[in-house]
Design a protein around this motif. Structure first.
Motif, short mmCIF file in Angstrom:
data_model
loop_
_atom_site.label_atom_id
_atom_site.label_comp_id
_atom_site.label_asym_id
_atom_site.label_seq_id
_atom_site.Cartn_x
_atom_site.Cartn_y
_atom_site.Cartn_z
N MET A 83 0.84 -1.17 0.00
CA MET A 83 0.00 0.00 0.00
C MET A 83 0.89 1.24 0.00
O MET A 83 1.94 1.26 0.64
CB MET A 83 -0.90 -0.02 1.24
CG MET A 83 -1.87 1.12 1.29
SD MET A 83 -2.97 1.05 2.73
CE MET A 83 -3.65 -0.58 2.57
N LYS A 84 0.46 2.26 -0.68
CA LYS A 84 1.25 3.46 -0.87
C LYS A 84 1.27 4.34 0.38
O LYS A 84 0.26 4.55 1.03
CB LYS A 84 0.67 4.25 -2.04
CG LYS A 84 1.51 5.40 -2.49
CD LYS A 84 0.91 6.03 -3.72
CE LYS A 84 1.96 6.92 -4.33
NZ LYS A 84 1.57 7.39 -5.64
N VAL A 85 2.47 4.86 0.69
CA VAL A 85 2.66 5.84 1.76
C VAL A 85 2.34 7.21 1.18
O VAL A 85 2.85 7.58 0.13
CB VAL A 85 4.10 5.81 2.28
CG1 VAL A 85 4.38 6.99 3.20
CG2 VAL A 85 4.40 4.50 2.99
N VAL A 86 1.49 7.97 1.90
CA VAL A 86 1.13 9.32 1.47
C VAL A 86 2.06 10.35 2.10
O VAL A 86 2.49 11.29 1.44
CB VAL A 86 -0.35 9.63 1.84
CG1 VAL A 86 -0.71 11.06 1.53
CG2 VAL A 86 -1.29 8.68 1.13
N SER A 87 2.36 10.17 3.38
CA SER A 87 3.26 11.10 4.08
C SER A 87 3.80 10.44 5.34
O SER A 87 3.33 9.38 5.75
CB SER A 87 2.53 12.40 4.44
OG SER A 87 1.42 12.14 5.27
N LYS A 88 4.79 11.08 5.92
CA LYS A 88 5.45 10.57 7.12
C LYS A 88 4.97 11.36 8.32
O LYS A 88 4.80 12.57 8.25
CB LYS A 88 6.96 10.73 6.94
CG LYS A 88 7.79 10.21 8.08
CD LYS A 88 8.42 8.89 7.72
CE LYS A 88 9.12 8.26 8.87
NZ LYS A 88 10.52 8.51 8.93
N GLN A 89 4.76 10.67 9.45
CA GLN A 89 4.41 11.35 10.69
C GLN A 89 5.70 11.68 11.46
O GLN A 89 6.70 10.98 11.34
CB GLN A 89 3.49 10.49 11.55
CG GLN A 89 2.11 10.31 10.95
CD GLN A 89 1.15 9.61 11.90
OE1 GLN A 89 1.50 9.21 13.00
NE2 GLN A 89 -0.08 9.46 11.45
N ASN A 90 5.62 12.72 12.28
CA ASN A 90 6.78 13.12 13.09
C ASN A 90 7.02 12.14 14.23
O ASN A 90 6.11 11.46 14.69
CB ASN A 90 6.55 14.51 13.68
CG ASN A 90 6.84 15.62 12.70
OD1 ASN A 90 7.09 15.37 11.53
ND2 ASN A 90 6.79 16.84 13.17
N ASN A 91 8.24 12.13 14.69
CA ASN A 91 8.64 11.41 15.90
C ASN A 91 8.79 12.40 17.04
O ASN A 91 8.91 13.60 16.82
CB ASN A 91 9.97 10.68 15.68
CG ASN A 91 9.80 9.44 14.85
OD1 ASN A 91 9.46 9.51 13.68
ND2 ASN A 91 10.04 8.30 15.46
N SER A 92 8.85 11.87 18.25
CA SER A 92 9.06 12.71 19.42
C SER A 92 10.50 12.57 19.90
O SER A 92 11.29 11.80 19.33
CB SER A 92 8.09 12.33 20.54
OG SER A 92 8.56 11.18 21.22
#
Length: 163
Positions: free
Chosen positions: A1-10
């Motif tokens: 499945m395609k990745v749309v965007s990356k989430q931030n890390n803490s």
């Protein structure tokens, strides 16, 4: 499945904190179907029985996946866990790449629930769970600015995750 965007890390989260020496340092992605995907590897520091990941770490990963489902369509909101239920399907080894997936089960104006899975890279479900969350203003959860804690974007070349 395609990745749309990356989430931030803490910085210090046990699951996604990049400055936490004992943390998993998991990476999370917004997927094309509206779910959240994760890539991670537990280490020996996350052990229960020799060679096995502690069940509490698996529950924590499911909690993290469920929490991050909110950020697939509401990246500026935060929520707290009200209830979590985890089912352990198979022993989970450490030092092995794994993946996770979280999807909305129910969406309300101030709460939601998410169904989540921890899988091996072949897609076999090792643990699964459902968590219920209450969406709250950040100042009701912490007095530390959330934006300052969740400001790490780890760039990578992940464009697809198979579920």
């Amino acid at each position: 499945m395609k990745v749309v965007s990356k989430q931030n890390n803490s910085h210090m989260c046990l699951i996604c904190g990049m400055d936490n020496e004992l943390g998993v340092k998991a990476q999370f992605y917004n997927m094309e179907d509206g779910s959240v995907g994760g890539l991670f590897t537990f280490r020996s520091e996350h052990q229960s029985y020799p060679g096995r990941v502690h069940g509490g770490m698996l529950a924590t990963m499911i909690d993290e996946l469920a929490g991050r489902v909110l950020w697939t369509d509401n990246p500026d909101k935060i929520a707290v866990t009200m209830d979590i239920n985890v089912k352990y399907r198979k022993p989970v080894p450490y030092d092995v790449p794994l993946k996770g997936r979280g999807v909305y089960a129910q969406k309300l104006s101030r709460a939601y629930s998410a169904k989540c899975y921890v899988m091996n890279m072949d897609g076999e479900v090792l643990a699964e769970g459902e968590a219920k969350y209450l969406i709250l203003p950040a100042e009701k959860i912490t007095d530390i600015p959330v934006d300052e804690e969740l400001d790490i974007l780890v760039r990578d070349d992940v464009t697809e995750i198979e579920f």
